[in-house]
Motif scaffolding. Structure first.
Motif, short mmCIF file in Angstrom:
data_model
loop_
_atom_site.label_atom_id
_atom_site.label_comp_id
_atom_site.label_asym_id
_atom_site.label_seq_id
_atom_site.Cartn_x
_atom_site.Cartn_y
_atom_site.Cartn_z
N VAL A 1 36.31 2.06 23.08
CA VAL A 1 36.45 3.29 23.85
C VAL A 1 35.10 3.99 23.91
O VAL A 1 34.31 3.95 22.95
CB VAL A 1 37.50 4.23 23.21
CG1 VAL A 1 37.66 5.50 24.04
CG2 VAL A 1 38.82 3.50 23.05
N ARG A 2 34.82 4.62 25.04
CA ARG A 2 33.56 5.35 25.18
C ARG A 2 33.41 6.38 24.07
O ARG A 2 34.35 7.07 23.71
CB ARG A 2 33.51 6.07 26.53
CG ARG A 2 33.25 5.16 27.70
CD ARG A 2 32.85 5.92 28.94
NE ARG A 2 33.71 7.09 29.19
CZ ARG A 2 33.49 7.97 30.16
NH1 ARG A 2 32.46 7.83 30.97
NH2 ARG A 2 34.30 8.99 30.35
N GLY A 3 32.19 6.46 23.52
CA GLY A 3 31.90 7.45 22.50
C GLY A 3 32.27 7.03 21.09
O GLY A 3 31.91 7.71 20.15
N GLU A 4 33.01 5.92 20.95
CA GLU A 4 33.45 5.51 19.63
C GLU A 4 32.69 4.30 19.09
O GLU A 4 32.98 3.83 17.99
CB GLU A 4 34.95 5.19 19.66
CG GLU A 4 35.81 6.42 19.96
CD GLU A 4 37.29 6.11 19.89
OE1 GLU A 4 37.65 4.94 19.66
OE2 GLU A 4 38.09 7.04 20.07
N PRO A 55 26.56 4.95 22.64
CA PRO A 55 27.23 4.12 21.64
C PRO A 55 27.38 2.67 22.10
O PRO A 55 27.54 2.39 23.30
CB PRO A 55 28.60 4.80 21.50
CG PRO A 55 28.38 6.22 21.95
CD PRO A 55 27.35 6.12 23.03
N LEU A 56 27.33 1.74 21.14
CA LEU A 56 27.53 0.33 21.45
C LEU A 56 28.96 0.10 21.92
O LEU A 56 29.92 0.59 21.32
CB LEU A 56 27.26 -0.51 20.20
CG LEU A 56 25.85 -0.45 19.61
CD1 LEU A 56 25.81 -1.25 18.30
CD2 LEU A 56 24.82 -0.97 20.58
N GLN A 57 29.10 -0.63 23.01
CA GLN A 57 30.42 -0.98 23.55
C GLN A 57 30.49 -2.48 23.80
O GLN A 57 29.46 -3.14 23.94
CB GLN A 57 30.69 -0.21 24.85
CG GLN A 57 30.64 1.30 24.72
CD GLN A 57 31.71 1.84 23.78
OE1 GLN A 57 32.77 1.25 23.62
NE2 GLN A 57 31.43 2.96 23.14
N ARG A 58 31.71 -2.99 23.89
CA ARG A 58 31.87 -4.42 24.13
C ARG A 58 31.54 -4.79 25.58
O ARG A 58 31.05 -5.88 25.86
CB ARG A 58 33.31 -4.84 23.80
CG ARG A 58 33.65 -4.59 22.33
CD ARG A 58 34.93 -5.28 21.93
NE ARG A 58 35.27 -4.93 20.55
CZ ARG A 58 34.71 -5.46 19.47
NH1 ARG A 58 33.78 -6.38 19.62
NH2 ARG A 58 35.07 -5.09 18.27
N GLU A 59 31.79 -3.87 26.49
CA GLU A 59 31.53 -4.13 27.90
C GLU A 59 30.94 -2.87 28.53
O GLU A 59 31.29 -1.75 28.15
CB GLU A 59 32.81 -4.53 28.64
CG GLU A 59 33.42 -5.84 28.17
CD GLU A 59 34.67 -6.20 28.95
OE1 GLU A 59 35.06 -5.41 29.83
OE2 GLU A 59 35.25 -7.27 28.68
N TYR A 60 30.06 -3.09 29.50
CA TYR A 60 29.44 -1.98 30.23
C TYR A 60 29.52 -2.27 31.72
O TYR A 60 29.33 -3.43 32.15
CB TYR A 60 27.96 -1.81 29.86
CG TYR A 60 27.68 -1.62 28.39
CD1 TYR A 60 27.73 -0.35 27.81
CD2 TYR A 60 27.34 -2.70 27.59
CE1 TYR A 60 27.44 -0.18 26.47
CE2 TYR A 60 27.04 -2.54 26.25
CZ TYR A 60 27.10 -1.27 25.69
OH TYR A 60 26.81 -1.11 24.36
#
Length: 206
Positions: A156-159, A79-84
């Motif tokens: 949040v991870r997965g969201e 999933p796309l996240q703001r930070e990795y």
């Protein structure tokens, strides 16, 4: 580094599985359907490469596409996240442009179509038609996942959302496979044309 020391884990026996960011979700998740369809498309191209009588330039393109499809699946599973902590591989617009260049290159020597065509002709063409139908299903699955999760990064991870460029890539890939199926039929005399009504002669008198 990929290190597969054991194939079965038993962690999915409850109907759940891990996404690429290690969050858990149900196996009925639309994102899973999307990357499963991309994986099926890759397998269909494996059949083309194993059984098809392909020119070297076509084989090279399909091998590149197989690697791309693995990356499509990896993208869809994360999933796309703001930070990795470690930025994941994402499908890029440049990959779509490569497919468009391939479409133009292989289409240029073909005769112009005056009718729809039927899947078939050579075995290679038939396998390519099967592959393109799977790719089109994969594209539909991606859009279903986009409608469910959006295209925005999550906190949040997965969201997080889904990268829509994956759908664009699959759309162009289906176009390319159609062109390559036509290319595979050139040596056999050309396309198998659709005959409206199955070629039956109409009887105006009923």
């Amino acid at each position: 580094m990929v290190n597969l020391t054991r194939i079965y884990t038993r962690t999915g026996d409850d109907g759940s599985t891990s996404l690429g960011d290690l969050s858990r979700t149900r196996k009925t998740d639309l994102r899973l359907a999307a990357y499963a369809d991309a994986n099926e498309a890759n397998a269909a191209l494996g059949v083309v490469l194993a059984c098809g009588d392909l020119d070297d330039d076509v084989r090279a393109v399909l091998l590149r596409v197989q690697n791309d499809l693995f990356d499509v699946g990896a993208d869809l599973s994360t999933p796309l996240q703001r930070e990795y902590e470690y930025p994941p591989l994402r499908v890029k617009a440049e990959w779509v442009a490569e497919l468009e260049t391939d479409c133009d290159r292989f289409l240029e020597p073909l005769q112009k179509l005056r009718s729809f065509i039927l899947p078939g002709g050579t075995a290679t063409a038939a396998h390519l038609h099967v592959a393109l139908t799977v790719v089109r299903r994969a594209e539909r699955s991606v859009w279903a996942a986009v409608e469910a999760y959006g295209t925005e990064p999550g906190e949040v991870r997965g969201e997080g959302g889904v990268n829509p460029v994956t759908a664009t890539y699959l759309n162009r890939l289906s176009d390319l496979l159609f062109v390559l199926a036509r290319t595979a039929n050139v040596a056999a005399g050309g396309d198998v044309l659709w005959a409206p009504g199955g070629g039956r002669e109409e009887n105006p008198k009923g």
